[in-house]
Scaffold this active site. Sequence first.
Site, PDB file in Angstrom:
ATOM      1  N   PRO A   9     -31.437  12.290   4.666  1.00  0.00           N
ATOM      2  CA  PRO A   9     -31.019  11.513   3.497  1.00  0.00           C
ATOM      3  C   PRO A   9     -29.515  11.414   3.291  1.00  0.00           C
ATOM      4  O   PRO A   9     -28.784  12.389   3.492  1.00  0.00           O
ATOM      5  CB  PRO A   9     -31.668  12.269   2.324  1.00  0.00           C
ATOM      6  CG  PRO A   9     -31.970  13.623   2.847  1.00  0.00           C
ATOM      7  CD  PRO A   9     -32.261  13.454   4.302  1.00  0.00           C
ATOM      8  N   ASN A  10     -29.117  10.222   2.885  1.00  0.00           N
ATOM      9  CA  ASN A  10     -27.733   9.889   2.515  1.00  0.00           C
ATOM     10  C   ASN A  10     -26.767   9.762   3.695  1.00  0.00           C
ATOM     11  O   ASN A  10     -25.624   9.352   3.511  1.00  0.00           O
ATOM     12  CB  ASN A  10     -27.172  10.896   1.484  1.00  0.00           C
ATOM     13  CG  ASN A  10     -28.024  10.930   0.229  1.00  0.00           C
ATOM     14  OD1 ASN A  10     -28.268   9.887  -0.378  1.00  0.00           O
ATOM     15  ND2 ASN A  10     -28.511  12.097  -0.145  1.00  0.00           N
ATOM     16  N   ARG A  17     -19.737   7.710   1.430  1.00  0.00           N
ATOM     17  CA  ARG A  17     -20.100   8.984   0.820  1.00  0.00           C
ATOM     18  C   ARG A  17     -19.039  10.061   1.071  1.00  0.00           C
ATOM     19  O   ARG A  17     -18.748  10.400   2.209  1.00  0.00           O
ATOM     20  CB  ARG A  17     -21.408   9.399   1.501  1.00  0.00           C
ATOM     21  CG  ARG A  17     -21.885  10.718   1.136  1.00  0.00           C
ATOM     22  CD  ARG A  17     -23.025  11.138   2.034  1.00  0.00           C
ATOM     23  NE  ARG A  17     -23.587  12.333   1.469  1.00  0.00           N
ATOM     24  CZ  ARG A  17     -24.315  13.195   2.138  1.00  0.00           C
ATOM     25  NH1 ARG A  17     -24.610  12.972   3.400  1.00  0.00           N
ATOM     26  NH2 ARG A  17     -24.777  14.251   1.551  1.00  0.00           N
ATOM     27  N   TYR A  22     -17.093  14.028   4.784  1.00  0.00           N
ATOM     28  CA  TYR A  22     -17.828  13.465   5.922  1.00  0.00           C
ATOM     29  C   TYR A  22     -17.034  12.464   6.758  1.00  0.00           C
ATOM     30  O   TYR A  22     -17.537  11.969   7.761  1.00  0.00           O
ATOM     31  CB  TYR A  22     -19.129  12.807   5.415  1.00  0.00           C
ATOM     32  CG  TYR A  22     -20.047  13.792   4.721  1.00  0.00           C
ATOM     33  CD1 TYR A  22     -20.676  14.801   5.456  1.00  0.00           C
ATOM     34  CD2 TYR A  22     -20.263  13.738   3.348  1.00  0.00           C
ATOM     35  CE1 TYR A  22     -21.510  15.725   4.826  1.00  0.00           C
ATOM     36  CE2 TYR A  22     -21.099  14.658   2.713  1.00  0.00           C
ATOM     37  CZ  TYR A  22     -21.714  15.644   3.459  1.00  0.00           C
ATOM     38  OH  TYR A  22     -22.530  16.563   2.843  1.00  0.00           O
ATOM     39  N   ASN A  73     -30.123  16.141  12.134  1.00  0.00           N
ATOM     40  CA  ASN A  73     -29.313  16.512  10.982  1.00  0.00           C
ATOM     41  C   ASN A  73     -30.215  16.255   9.773  1.00  0.00           C
ATOM     42  O   ASN A  73     -30.327  15.122   9.314  1.00  0.00           O
ATOM     43  CB  ASN A  73     -28.036  15.669  10.899  1.00  0.00           C
ATOM     44  CG  ASN A  73     -27.171  16.094   9.715  1.00  0.00           C
ATOM     45  OD1 ASN A  73     -27.623  16.823   8.825  1.00  0.00           O
ATOM     46  ND2 ASN A  73     -25.934  15.623   9.702  1.00  0.00           N
ATOM     47  N   ALA A  76     -29.690  17.160   3.296  1.00  0.00           N
ATOM     48  CA  ALA A  76     -30.048  18.071   2.196  1.00  0.00           C
ATOM     49  C   ALA A  76     -31.373  18.798   2.440  1.00  0.00           C
ATOM     50  O   ALA A  76     -31.560  19.926   1.959  1.00  0.00           O
ATOM     51  CB  ALA A  76     -30.123  17.293   0.890  1.00  0.00           C
ATOM     52  N   HIS A  79     -31.792  22.590   3.621  1.00  0.00           N
ATOM     53  CA  HIS A  79     -31.762  23.757   2.735  1.00  0.00           C
ATOM     54  C   HIS A  79     -33.033  23.907   1.903  1.00  0.00           C
ATOM     55  O   HIS A  79     -33.140  24.839   1.122  1.00  0.00           O
ATOM     56  CB  HIS A  79     -30.541  23.639   1.808  1.00  0.00           C
ATOM     57  CG  HIS A  79     -29.310  23.147   2.506  1.00  0.00           C
ATOM     58  ND1 HIS A  79     -28.716  23.855   3.528  1.00  0.00           N
ATOM     59  CD2 HIS A  79     -28.578  21.997   2.371  1.00  0.00           C
ATOM     60  CE1 HIS A  79     -27.667  23.170   3.968  1.00  0.00           C
ATOM     61  NE2 HIS A  79     -27.569  22.039   3.290  1.00  0.00           N
ATOM     62  N   ASP A  86     -41.920  23.366   9.615  1.00  0.00           N
ATOM     63  CA  ASP A  86     -43.280  23.489  10.155  1.00  0.00           C
ATOM     64  C   ASP A  86     -43.581  22.404  11.191  1.00  0.00           C
ATOM     65  O   ASP A  86     -44.236  22.669  12.207  1.00  0.00           O
ATOM     66  CB  ASP A  86     -44.315  23.410   9.021  1.00  0.00           C
ATOM     67  CG  ASP A  86     -44.389  24.695   8.208  1.00  0.00           C
ATOM     68  OD1 ASP A  86     -43.796  25.710   8.618  1.00  0.00           O
ATOM     69  OD2 ASP A  86     -45.047  24.680   7.142  1.00  0.00           O
ATOM     70  N   GLU A  97     -29.851  21.446  15.949  1.00  0.00           N
ATOM     71  CA  GLU A  97     -29.491  21.076  14.571  1.00  0.00           C
ATOM     72  C   GLU A  97     -27.999  20.745  14.515  1.00  0.00           C
ATOM     73  O   GLU A  97     -27.189  21.442  15.131  1.00  0.00           O
ATOM     74  CB  GLU A  97     -29.796  22.299  13.689  1.00  0.00           C
ATOM     75  CG  GLU A  97     -29.390  22.175  12.246  1.00  0.00           C
ATOM     76  CD  GLU A  97     -29.606  23.504  11.483  1.00  0.00           C
ATOM     77  OE1 GLU A  97     -29.925  24.542  12.124  1.00  0.00           O
ATOM     78  OE2 GLU A  97     -29.423  23.484  10.262  1.00  0.00           O
ATOM     79  N   HIS A  99     -24.729  19.486  11.825  1.00  0.00           N
ATOM     80  CA  HIS A  99     -24.161  19.146  10.507  1.00  0.00           C
ATOM     81  C   HIS A  99     -22.743  18.666  10.720  1.00  0.00           C
ATOM     82  O   HIS A  99     -21.968  19.316  11.445  1.00  0.00           O
ATOM     83  CB  HIS A  99     -24.171  20.351   9.564  1.00  0.00           C
ATOM     84  CG  HIS A  99     -25.546  20.854   9.325  1.00  0.00           C
ATOM     85  ND1 HIS A  99     -26.439  20.167   8.535  1.00  0.00           N
ATOM     86  CD2 HIS A  99     -26.207  21.921   9.823  1.00  0.00           C
ATOM     87  CE1 HIS A  99     -27.588  20.816   8.544  1.00  0.00           C
ATOM     88  NE2 HIS A  99     -27.480  21.874   9.332  1.00  0.00           N
ATOM     89  N   SER A 101     -20.368  18.482   8.423  1.00  0.00           N
ATOM     90  CA  SER A 101     -19.456  19.410   7.743  1.00  0.00           C
ATOM     91  C   SER A 101     -19.826  20.847   8.104  1.00  0.00           C
ATOM     92  O   SER A 101     -20.911  21.098   8.649  1.00  0.00           O
ATOM     93  CB  SER A 101     -19.559  19.207   6.226  1.00  0.00           C
ATOM     94  OG  SER A 101     -20.859  19.577   5.767  1.00  0.00           O
ATOM     95  N   ARG A 106     -19.076  25.762   2.488  1.00  0.00           N
ATOM     96  CA  ARG A 106     -19.308  24.972   1.274  1.00  0.00           C
ATOM     97  C   ARG A 106     -20.118  25.799   0.250  1.00  0.00           C
ATOM     98  O   ARG A 106     -20.126  27.018   0.341  1.00  0.00           O
ATOM     99  CB  ARG A 106     -19.992  23.647   1.662  1.00  0.00           C
ATOM    100  CG  ARG A 106     -19.106  22.800   2.596  1.00  0.00           C
ATOM    101  CD  ARG A 106     -19.759  21.499   2.961  1.00  0.00           C
ATOM    102  NE  ARG A 106     -19.998  20.669   1.781  1.00  0.00           N
ATOM    103  CZ  ARG A 106     -20.782  19.593   1.769  1.00  0.00           C
ATOM    104  NH1 ARG A 106     -21.367  19.199   2.889  1.00  0.00           N
ATOM    105  NH2 ARG A 106     -20.949  18.888   0.667  1.00  0.00           N
ATOM    106  N   ARG A 110     -25.880  25.792   0.360  1.00  0.00           N
ATOM    107  CA  ARG A 110     -25.928  25.139   1.689  1.00  0.00           C
ATOM    108  C   ARG A 110     -25.919  26.162   2.822  1.00  0.00           C
ATOM    109  O   ARG A 110     -25.972  25.797   3.991  1.00  0.00           O
ATOM    110  CB  ARG A 110     -24.743  24.186   1.856  1.00  0.00           C
ATOM    111  CG  ARG A 110     -24.757  23.024   0.885  1.00  0.00           C
ATOM    112  CD  ARG A 110     -23.633  22.040   1.172  1.00  0.00           C
ATOM    113  NE  ARG A 110     -23.339  21.249  -0.008  1.00  0.00           N
ATOM    114  CZ  ARG A 110     -23.968  20.117  -0.336  1.00  0.00           C
ATOM    115  NH1 ARG A 110     -24.863  19.617   0.451  1.00  0.00           N
ATOM    116  NH2 ARG A 110     -23.656  19.475  -1.448  1.00  0.00           N
TER     117      ARG A 110
HETATM  118  C1  DQA Z   1     -24.957  17.791   6.012  1.00  0.00           C
HETATM  119  C2  DQA Z   1     -24.712  19.002   5.113  1.00  0.00           C
HETATM  120  C3  DQA Z   1     -25.775  19.111   4.029  1.00  0.00           C
HETATM  121  O1  DQA Z   1     -25.547  20.244   3.211  1.00  0.00           O
HETATM  122  C4  DQA Z   1     -25.734  17.876   3.156  1.00  0.00           C
HETATM  123  O2  DQA Z   1     -26.762  17.920   2.185  1.00  0.00           O
HETATM  124  C5  DQA Z   1     -25.772  16.597   3.928  1.00  0.00           C
HETATM  125  C6  DQA Z   1     -25.075  16.506   5.208  1.00  0.00           C
HETATM  126  C7  DQA Z   1     -23.824  17.587   7.044  1.00  0.00           C
HETATM  127  O3  DQA Z   1     -24.030  16.818   7.972  1.00  0.00           O
HETATM  128  O4  DQA Z   1     -22.744  18.177   6.907  1.00  0.00           O
HETATM  129  O5  DQA Z   1     -26.309  15.603   3.462  1.00  0.00           O
HETATM  130  O6  DQA Z   1     -26.150  18.010   6.747  1.00  0.00           O
END
Ligand code: DQA
Length: 143
Positions: A9-10, A17, A22, A73, A76, A79, A86, A97, A99, A101, A106, A110
């Site tokens: 998401p996002n 954003r 980011y 990735n 959110a 977390h 699962d 995985e 990320h 950031s 942070r 997170r």
């Molecule tokens: C993220 C870090 C997460 O904590 C956050 O909710 C994101 C992006 C990152 O790519 O740094 O949406 O996964």
Amino acid sequence: MKLLVINGPNLNLLGIREPGIYGDRSFGALCDFIQKSVDEVGAECELFQSNHEGAIVDAIQGALGRFDGIVINPAAYTHTSVAILDALSAVHIPTVEVHISNVMEREEFRHHSFVSSVAKKTYMGLGFEGYRRAVRYLVLGEE
Ligand code: DQA
């Protein structure tokens, strides 16, 4: 070798954003970057982005028998989502995985990742480069 690359998401709002966290490059630029990273190592990939937890679970389940590796990735959901953890455990496809950031620098909420317990590797705080490292790890075994 075929990889499924999942963005949660996002992440579709990259560029708009929180650019201080980011960066100012768009989600389209990230997709181009990932595709180039996959081309570089002679692999194939499918890119998937969703803001919905269940859709991500469906994508992971659908990867069974179709993909050799997953780059995720979970944003959110990293977390919060036992369901994504699962699903990854169920399909048992090597997963890395990513990320953008450095989540460990942070807010405290997170710092915990459900996905880390199944991921073979986690790259964080490297911006787009984390995805390239993930692809190279899965395809070439490069650390
Ligand atoms: C993220 C870090 C997460 O904590 C956050 O909710 C994101 C992006 C990152 O790519 O740094 O949406 O996964």
